[in-house]
Design an enzyme around this catalytic site. Structure first.
Site, short mmCIF file in Angstrom:
data_model
loop_
_atom_site.label_atom_id
_atom_site.label_comp_id
_atom_site.label_asym_id
_atom_site.label_seq_id
_atom_site.Cartn_x
_atom_site.Cartn_y
_atom_site.Cartn_z
N SER A 45 0.82 -1.22 0.00
CA SER A 45 0.00 0.00 0.00
C SER A 45 0.85 1.26 0.00
O SER A 45 0.34 2.36 -0.28
CB SER A 45 -0.95 0.02 1.20
N CYS A 291 -9.60 -2.12 3.22
CA CYS A 291 -8.88 -0.92 2.78
C CYS A 291 -9.22 -0.54 1.34
O CYS A 291 -10.33 -0.13 1.06
CB CYS A 291 -7.38 -1.12 2.99
N HIS A 376 -7.22 -2.40 9.02
CA HIS A 376 -6.57 -3.68 8.75
C HIS A 376 -6.76 -4.68 9.88
O HIS A 376 -5.99 -4.68 10.85
CB HIS A 376 -5.07 -3.46 8.51
N GLU A 378 -6.01 -7.72 9.87
CA GLU A 378 -4.86 -8.64 9.89
C GLU A 378 -3.65 -8.03 10.60
O GLU A 378 -2.65 -8.71 10.84
CB GLU A 378 -4.48 -9.05 8.47
#
Length: 403
Positions: A45, A291, A376, A378
């Site tokens: 990203s 995202c 996020h 994760e």
């Protein structure tokens, strides 16, 4: 060797050169995480961006290559107050300086990072030019600075061919850690021993293999490694698709659920991808998006996005679950958000909100097995408060009901 950061408003910072010896023009952003810099530097990203770490000392535990979120770092450059050149950690593979040199990434240290961040918060995200050329002036690079855009970075970071990750199939030998969580004790002991030959990349911590036997299609728009790992750790078999894959090809493989990943850049630059996501929306397959994937789904269903003044990047951002009122601390990395003022409430309802500035952090799609989040779950780096969302996704697939 001296190094210089020239911003597009004409501000010049003077520091010391680190990493590769080359000039770079990039979008300058900042990250507020106190640790997890390896994961930050390797998060796709950040493609097309140079990252300023707000924490003053970076590199004290070195770089552990097992913690990389992709096969290489994607940042254009790094900016730090102080770089530690003598790391101390049993998992350390190399120093940040060695890491930057290996992957030919330039950087600058020794500048007033607090002043830089205050400037970005006041004026908004700006482009910058990092150089070791003492004779270079603002006028020499002004045109480049104002012309720079990140461009089509999603195709740059996405995988080029389909990949497969087998889910964990048996945890019968792993004792419980707490509650219903399980932990691979043998690998944990090997990690503590410092034996790198036996060290697992990430000892799995999962609630249970509730996704065992499920097939998940993961669209790679710049996916962090831990998204696939989080699904595989729950027993899911994950097939990872390049960003240009047609919806027809994915649906032909008949996955039980579809995951849309994070990624870099302006979501509105992904016109062809948005068209394919609309087909996935119409397919009635269960979908979970993170995202950039969250933004793309919103655009595919008629909503709009806009660019934040300086973005949300760090591991300490509070988000509120609007259905329960509970607040979670989240890991974030984005410069764009969904505009809820232009959201058709017959299509989607806000599910999460940023507790700091009130911007949208998630959507629940009406009459569909689809939910999306801006943050996020994760983590890597950051808190794992919202990792339960992977379990929610799996439960949604199994129940087959509507939200």
């Amino acid at each position: 060797m001296k190094a210089f950061l020239i911003l597009e408003d004409g501000t010049v910072f003077t520091g010391k050169h680190i990493g590769a010896n080359k000039d770079v023009v990039s979008e300058i952003v900042f990250n507020t995480s106190m640790a997890g810099y390896t994961e930050v530097f390797t998060d796709p990203s950040y493609a097309g961006q140079a990252v300023c770490m707000t924490y003053p000392l970076i590199g004290n535990y070195g770089v552990c290559l097992d913690d990389m979120e992709s096969e290489k770092p994607w940042v254009d450059a790094i900016i730090v107050r102080e770089l530690s050149r003598i790391p101390s950690n049993f998992r350390c593979d190399m120093s940040i300086q060695e890491f930057l040199e290996r992957y030919e990434i330039p950087g600058i240290e020794g500048i007033d990072t607090r002043k830089l961040v205050r400037l970005l918060r006041e004026k908004g995200t700006m482009n910058g030019y990092i150089t070791t050329n003492e004779n270079l002036k603002y006028e020499d690079v002004k045109e480049k600075l104002h012309a720079y855009v990140t461009g089509d970075v999603v195709r740059k970071v996405s995988c080029t061919e389909k990949k497969f990750l087998k889910g964990v199939s048996d945890l019968s030998e792993n004792g419980p850690l707490s509650g219903s969580a399980v932990f691979n004790k043998e690998d944990y002991a090997a990690a503590l021993s410092g034996d790198k030959s036996k060290r697992e990349k990430r000892p799995a911590i999962v609630k249970e293999l509730n996704g065992k036997g499920l097939k998940i299609a993961l669209y790679d728009f710049g996916a962090k490694k831990n998204i696939a790992d989080s699904l595989a750790a729950r027993g899911c078999d994950v097939t990872i698709y390049p960003c240009g894959t047609s919806a027809e090809e994915v649906l032909k493989d008949d996955p039980d659920g579809i995951m849309l990943s994070n990624g870099p850049g302006d979501p509105k630059d992904c016109g062809d991808i948005i068209k394919e996501i609309k087909k996935l929306y119409d397919s009635d397959k269960p979908i979970f998006a993170i995202c950039l994937g969250h933004q793309l789904m919103a655009l595919a269903t008629g909503a709009d996005t806009f660019k934040l003044k300086y973005g949300h990047r760090g591991g300490n951002h509070p988000v509120k679950d609007l259905s329960t009122g509970r607040v979670y601390i989240s890991s974030q990395n984005h410069g764009y958000v969904v505009d809820v003022d232009k959201l058709d409430r017959k299509v989607a309802e806000p599910a999460f909100v940023n507790a700091n500035d009130g911007t949208n952090e998630g959507l629940s799609y009406v009459g569909k097995n689809i939910f999306t989040v801006q943050f996020h779950p994760e983590a890597c780096p950051g808190p794992q408060d919202s990792s339960y969302l992977f379990d929610k996704f799996i439960d949604m697939i199994k129940k087959g009901g509507k939200n």
